[in-house]
Design a protein around this motif. Structure first.
Motif, PDB file in Angstrom:
ATOM      1  N   ALA A 107       0.820  -1.437   0.106  1.00 49.94           N
ATOM      2  CA  ALA A 107      -0.190   0.106  -0.020  1.00 49.94           C
ATOM      3  C   ALA A 107       0.873   1.300   0.127  1.00 49.94           C
ATOM      4  O   ALA A 107       0.729   2.181  -0.724  1.00 49.94           O
ATOM      5  CB  ALA A 107      -0.856  -0.111   1.301  1.00 49.94           C
ATOM      6  N   THR A 108       1.909   1.324   0.833  1.00 47.01           N
ATOM      7  CA  THR A 108       2.889   2.312   0.978  1.00 47.01           C
ATOM      8  C   THR A 108       3.247   2.742  -0.741  1.00 47.01           C
ATOM      9  O   THR A 108       3.458   3.807  -0.999  1.00 47.01           O
ATOM     10  CB  THR A 108       4.036   2.319   1.824  1.00 47.01           C
TER      11      THR A 108
ATOM     12  N   TRP B  39       0.739   4.086  -2.875  1.00 45.53           N
ATOM     13  CA  TRP B  39       0.389   5.393  -2.833  1.00 45.53           C
ATOM     14  C   TRP B  39       1.687   6.344  -3.079  1.00 45.53           C
ATOM     15  O   TRP B  39       1.646   7.355  -3.804  1.00 45.53           O
ATOM     16  CB  TRP B  39       0.169   5.605  -1.352  1.00 45.53           C
TER      17      TRP B  39
ATOM     18  N   ALA C  10      -1.220   7.792   4.104  1.00 48.60           N
ATOM     19  CA  ALA C  10      -2.349   7.261   3.289  1.00 48.60           C
ATOM     20  C   ALA C  10      -2.326   5.738   3.348  1.00 48.60           C
ATOM     21  O   ALA C  10      -3.503   5.297   3.486  1.00 48.60           O
ATOM     22  CB  ALA C  10      -2.180   7.732   1.929  1.00 48.60           C
ATOM     23  N   SER C  11      -1.478   4.985   3.235  1.00 51.19           N
ATOM     24  CA  SER C  11      -1.484   3.588   3.602  1.00 51.19           C
ATOM     25  C   SER C  11      -1.663   3.246   4.847  1.00 51.19           C
ATOM     26  O   SER C  11      -2.680   2.053   4.810  1.00 51.19           O
ATOM     27  CB  SER C  11       0.008   2.920   2.942  1.00 51.19           C
TER      28      SER C  11
ATOM     29  N   THR D 229      -5.396   3.563   4.865  1.00 57.44           N
ATOM     30  CA  THR D 229      -6.196   2.587   4.060  1.00 57.44           C
ATOM     31  C   THR D 229      -6.050   1.158   4.828  1.00 57.44           C
ATOM     32  O   THR D 229      -7.287   0.517   4.744  1.00 57.44           O
ATOM     33  CB  THR D 229      -5.253   2.467   2.610  1.00 57.44           C
ATOM     34  N   VAL D 230      -4.938   0.861   5.411  1.00 55.44           N
ATOM     35  CA  VAL D 230      -5.035  -0.340   6.170  1.00 55.44           C
ATOM     36  C   VAL D 230      -5.825  -0.533   7.290  1.00 55.44           C
ATOM     37  O   VAL D 230      -6.606  -1.349   7.522  1.00 55.44           O
ATOM     38  CB  VAL D 230      -3.542  -0.680   6.487  1.00 55.44           C
TER      39      VAL D 230
ATOM     40  N   LEU E 170      -8.694   1.501   7.591  1.00 51.79           N
ATOM     41  CA  LEU E 170     -10.128   1.319   7.106  1.00 51.79           C
ATOM     42  C   LEU E 170     -10.311   0.176   6.718  1.00 51.79           C
ATOM     43  O   LEU E 170     -11.713  -0.262   7.008  1.00 51.79           O
ATOM     44  CB  LEU E 170     -10.073   2.568   6.084  1.00 51.79           C
ATOM     45  N   SER E 171      -9.520  -0.588   5.847  1.00 51.05           N
ATOM     46  CA  SER E 171      -9.827  -1.890   5.615  1.00 51.05           C
ATOM     47  C   SER E 171     -10.225  -2.817   6.748  1.00 51.05           C
ATOM     48  O   SER E 171     -11.041  -3.679   6.717  1.00 51.05           O
ATOM     49  CB  SER E 171      -8.859  -2.450   4.750  1.00 51.05           C
TER      50      SER E 171
END
Length: 70
Positions: free
Chosen positions: A4-5, A8, A32-33, A36-37, A39-40
């Motif tokens: 993810a990093t 992004w 941001a990553s 995202t993690v 929130l997932s």
């Protein structure tokens, strides 16, 4: 988290047209990553509970099975 990093980080670089250096973009990519993690993970915990509550309250068809008042 690593993928993810990287995604992004690369996306920021691409969208900014390379005008900002890679090192300057790293903190934003990490933030941001992480978001995202998190929130997932939260969605994996809370969405099933919300769906169960909705199914109990409205049945599988939900609002489709009720006629509108009027």
């Amino acid at each position: 988290m690593l993928s993810a990093t990287l995604l992004w980080w690369w996306s920021q670089h691409l969208l900014l047209g390379g005008r900002i250096g890679w090192r300057s973009l790293l903190p934003g990519a990490l933030f941001a990553s992480t978001g995202t993690v998190v929130l997932s993970w939260a969605a994996g915990v809370f969405v099933p509970m919300a769906m169960e509550r909705s199914l109990r309250e409205f049945c599988p068809l939900g609002p489709v099975s009720r006629s509108s008042p009027g």
